[in-house]
Design a protein around this motif. Sequence first.
Motif, mmCIF file in Angstrom:
data_model
loop_
_atom_site.group_PDB
_atom_site.id
_atom_site.type_symbol
_atom_site.label_atom_id
_atom_site.label_comp_id
_atom_site.label_asym_id
_atom_site.label_seq_id
_atom_site.Cartn_x
_atom_site.Cartn_y
_atom_site.Cartn_z
ATOM 1 N N GLN A 17 60.356 4.681 67.438
ATOM 2 C CA GLN A 17 59.193 5.188 68.178
ATOM 3 C C GLN A 17 59.597 5.970 69.424
ATOM 4 O O GLN A 17 58.827 6.740 69.967
ATOM 5 C CB GLN A 17 58.280 4.019 68.559
ATOM 6 C CG GLN A 17 57.667 3.325 67.366
ATOM 7 C CD GLN A 17 57.034 1.987 67.718
ATOM 8 O OE1 GLN A 17 57.617 0.949 67.467
ATOM 9 N NE2 GLN A 17 55.854 2.005 68.306
ATOM 10 N N HIS A 141 64.015 -2.895 64.082
ATOM 11 C CA HIS A 141 62.588 -2.768 64.400
ATOM 12 C C HIS A 141 61.979 -1.826 63.353
ATOM 13 O O HIS A 141 61.913 -0.612 63.543
ATOM 14 C CB HIS A 141 62.426 -2.217 65.817
ATOM 15 C CG HIS A 141 61.067 -2.402 66.392
ATOM 16 N ND1 HIS A 141 60.830 -3.090 67.549
ATOM 17 C CD2 HIS A 141 59.855 -1.990 65.972
ATOM 18 C CE1 HIS A 141 59.541 -3.085 67.829
ATOM 19 N NE2 HIS A 141 58.928 -2.422 66.876
ATOM 20 N N TYR A 321 48.695 -9.005 71.681
ATOM 21 C CA TYR A 321 47.844 -7.937 72.219
ATOM 22 C C TYR A 321 46.397 -8.385 72.318
ATOM 23 O O TYR A 321 45.677 -7.955 73.205
ATOM 24 C CB TYR A 321 47.938 -6.687 71.329
ATOM 25 C CG TYR A 321 49.312 -6.071 71.382
ATOM 26 C CD1 TYR A 321 49.647 -5.163 72.375
ATOM 27 C CD2 TYR A 321 50.295 -6.433 70.464
ATOM 28 C CE1 TYR A 321 50.923 -4.609 72.446
ATOM 29 C CE2 TYR A 321 51.573 -5.897 70.530
ATOM 30 C CZ TYR A 321 51.868 -4.981 71.524
ATOM 31 O OH TYR A 321 53.139 -4.450 71.607
ATOM 32 N N TRP A 355 41.081 -3.058 69.854
ATOM 33 C CA TRP A 355 41.864 -4.289 70.039
ATOM 34 C C TRP A 355 41.224 -5.071 71.191
ATOM 35 O O TRP A 355 41.113 -4.559 72.311
ATOM 36 C CB TRP A 355 43.327 -3.973 70.355
ATOM 37 C CG TRP A 355 44.075 -3.292 69.235
ATOM 38 C CD1 TRP A 355 43.532 -2.571 68.206
ATOM 39 C CD2 TRP A 355 45.483 -3.259 69.039
ATOM 40 N NE1 TRP A 355 44.522 -2.101 67.389
ATOM 41 C CE2 TRP A 355 45.727 -2.488 67.862
ATOM 42 C CE3 TRP A 355 46.569 -3.786 69.726
ATOM 43 C CZ2 TRP A 355 47.024 -2.263 67.381
ATOM 44 C CZ3 TRP A 355 47.863 -3.548 69.239
ATOM 45 C CH2 TRP A 355 48.081 -2.805 68.083
ATOM 46 N N TRP A 428 55.268 -3.961 76.520
ATOM 47 C CA TRP A 428 55.513 -3.066 75.395
ATOM 48 C C TRP A 428 55.325 -1.594 75.774
ATOM 49 O O TRP A 428 54.435 -1.252 76.542
ATOM 50 C CB TRP A 428 54.590 -3.378 74.206
ATOM 51 C CG TRP A 428 54.900 -2.431 73.086
ATOM 52 C CD1 TRP A 428 54.089 -1.466 72.581
ATOM 53 C CD2 TRP A 428 56.146 -2.317 72.389
ATOM 54 N NE1 TRP A 428 54.753 -0.767 71.605
ATOM 55 C CE2 TRP A 428 56.023 -1.257 71.469
ATOM 56 C CE3 TRP A 428 57.375 -2.994 72.469
ATOM 57 C CZ2 TRP A 428 57.068 -0.873 70.615
ATOM 58 C CZ3 TRP A 428 58.406 -2.601 71.627
ATOM 59 C CH2 TRP A 428 58.244 -1.556 70.711
ATOM 60 N N ALA A 436 53.235 2.587 66.532
ATOM 61 C CA ALA A 436 53.758 2.174 65.219
ATOM 62 C C ALA A 436 52.645 2.095 64.191
ATOM 63 O O ALA A 436 52.838 2.397 63.019
ATOM 64 C CB ALA A 436 54.442 0.821 65.333
ATOM 65 N N GLY A 437 51.462 1.700 64.615
ATOM 66 C CA GLY A 437 50.379 1.515 63.657
ATOM 67 C C GLY A 437 49.698 2.816 63.307
ATOM 68 O O GLY A 437 49.449 3.106 62.134
ATOM 69 N N SER A 438 49.391 3.619 64.314
ATOM 70 C CA SER A 438 48.568 4.796 64.051
ATOM 71 C C SER A 438 49.359 6.105 64.097
ATOM 72 O O SER A 438 48.776 7.167 63.898
ATOM 73 C CB SER A 438 47.409 4.858 65.056
ATOM 74 O OG SER A 438 47.886 5.250 66.320
ATOM 75 N N LYS A 443 48.148 7.177 71.872
ATOM 76 C CA LYS A 443 47.915 5.757 72.156
ATOM 77 C C LYS A 443 49.072 5.307 73.050
ATOM 78 O O LYS A 443 50.135 4.911 72.583
ATOM 79 C CB LYS A 443 47.869 4.941 70.871
ATOM 80 C CG LYS A 443 47.400 3.524 71.103
ATOM 81 C CD LYS A 443 47.369 2.718 69.830
ATOM 82 C CE LYS A 443 46.750 1.357 70.083
ATOM 83 N NZ LYS A 443 46.959 0.431 68.961
ATOM 84 N N TYR A 445 51.142 3.271 76.050
ATOM 85 C CA TYR A 445 51.298 1.934 76.620
ATOM 86 C C TYR A 445 52.061 1.947 77.946
ATOM 87 O O TYR A 445 52.066 0.977 78.668
ATOM 88 C CB TYR A 445 52.103 1.053 75.655
ATOM 89 C CG TYR A 445 51.323 0.550 74.458
ATOM 90 C CD1 TYR A 445 50.682 -0.683 74.492
ATOM 91 C CD2 TYR A 445 51.229 1.299 73.300
ATOM 92 C CE1 TYR A 445 49.980 -1.162 73.406
ATOM 93 C CE2 TYR A 445 50.523 0.832 72.194
ATOM 94 C CZ TYR A 445 49.898 -0.401 72.248
ATOM 95 O OH TYR A 445 49.198 -0.862 71.173
#
Length: 481
Positions: A17, A141, A321, A355, A428, A436-438, A443, A445
Motif C-alpha cells: 500500500q 501483509h 476500527y 465504518w 494505521w 487495502a479494501g477499496s 481514503k 488515514y
Amino acid sequence: MNIKRKILWGGATASSQYEGGYNLGGKGLDTQDCRPYLKRTSNATTSTRLLTQDIIDEAKSCKEIGNYPFRQGSDGYHHIDEDIQLLKELGIDIYRFSISWARLYPHGDEEMPNEEGIRFYDHIFKKVHQAGMKIFLTMNHYAVPLYLVETYGGWTNNILVDFYLRFAKTVFEHWGEYIDYYLPFNEINAGYFSPYNGVGLVKEKDRPYDQSLVFQSLHHQFVASAKVIELGHKISSQSQSGCMVACFCYYPLTPRPEDNLKAVRDEQIHQWFAVDVLANGYYPSYMNRFFQENKINIIITEEERKLLRDNTCDFVSFSYYSSAVATVEESSEQTAGNLVVSTKNPYLKASDWGWQIDPIGLRIMLNKMYDRTRKPVFISENGFGAHDKFEEDGSIHDQYRIDYLNQHFQQIDEAIRDGVDVIGYIMWGIIDIVSAGSCEMEKRYGVIYVDGDNEGKGSYQRYKKDSFAWYQNYIKQYKNN
Ligand code: BG6
C-alpha cells in the motif's frame, strides 16, 4: 497497587500500500499489483476482492501504473528517507512496516534472494534503527508473488510453507538484530473473509470459493506461522513473535438469546485463527463442528498439531476500527466495515465509508483478548479513514481524526486500568497509503498527507496534517507524565 506501565506509541504502513516501485529494483509482480481501481458506487468497499483469472490476465498485460493503485502506493520507494525523518520528528517509539515478498524473491521459489531487494530493506532497517525507533515487522501483509499463485495455486499448496520459510530465514538472518516485534502474517483471518488478499486464492468465475480450499490454505499459513516462530526463537531470540486478527467487538441487536448466540459465534469466527490456534496452540472444538456442518474437509497431521502446540506466539495483536452488531433478523439495516458488513448500530456514528466509530468497543476487545489468551496485547492497527481537504496553504485540518484518536486513547487507558497487559498502540496508515479494501488513495488515514489521487496522479509530496502536531504532542506529554 496498580502500577501503570508505559506503552509504546507507533505508526504503520504496509509494503503493497505504501512502497510503489512495483517493477523497480528487480521486484516481481505480486497479487496486489494486479488489483484494479474501481470507482465506488456506495460507501461499501468495492468488489475488487473477487479477483478472477481474466482480471489478473488483463493486469499482467498492462505494464502501466495507470489503473493499478498498488503499483504506485504512496511512492515510498522514492520517499523513504524523508518519511523516516518525518516519523522521527513525530516522535513515535515504534514503526510497523512490512516486507514485500516479491521484492526479496521475485517469483517466490528462487534459491537465493534478489540482491537489490536486500539492499533496499537493509537501508530501511538501518535508517529506522538510527532514527531511534523500534521495529515492528509484518513479514507478510497480503501480497503473494503472483508466480506462486499461478504456478503452485498459492497457499492451497503446502509447498508455500517451504518457500515462505526460506523468505523468513533471509529476513531473520539479515535483520533479526533490528526486529523488536514481528508478525508472520497480517490479519491471519483475512484469508477467510478475503481469500485473494489473505491466501492468494483466485476466484473461479461464477462459482463461490471452495471453502475446503480456503481453510486448507489457512491451515498452511498456521503451519508456516508456527515454523517461522520456531525459527525466530532460534536465530533472532530477542525478537518477540506475535499473531494478528482483524477484530470486531460484536453486540447482539436485541436481548433475544438467538441474537446473543449469533454475536458470540460471529466473534468466535473472527478470532479463533489467532486466539485459539496461534496464541493457545489448538483448533477449538466449535470449529470442528463448523467444519462438519459446512462439509469442510482439511488435512491436518498429528505432527502439525504438535508444531502448533509447541510454537505459540509471545504476544497477541489485532486491528480494530469499529464494532459490529449481530442478529438473526434477516431484514436488518447493514453497514460496511473492515472485511465484513454488519448490522447497523443506531447508537454509533460512522465514517464516510460506513465504518462505525466505537472507542468503548476497543476497551472491550482488549479485555476479551487478554482474558482469552493471558498474553500481552498489541493494538497493531487502529485509525480513521476519511476524506481530507487540502487547503491552498498546504494545511489539512483533520479534527475528526484527532477526536477519533483521542477517544480511542482514553479507552486504552481504561483497559490498562482494568488490568490488561497492553504493550503498545500502532496507528494505521500513519502516512497516507492506498486503501487495502477499496483501492483508493482518497481514503486517508495518515497524520502525514501524500499528494496523490486514486488514479496515481499527483506530486507525491508530503504535508503535515493538524493530527501530526496533536499526536506528536500527545506522545511527548505521555512520556513526561
Ligand atoms: C486492515 C489491513 O484490514 O485494515 C490494512 O491490515 C488496511 O492493510 C486497513 O489498510 C484499513 O482498511 P482499508 O480498507 O480502509 O484500507
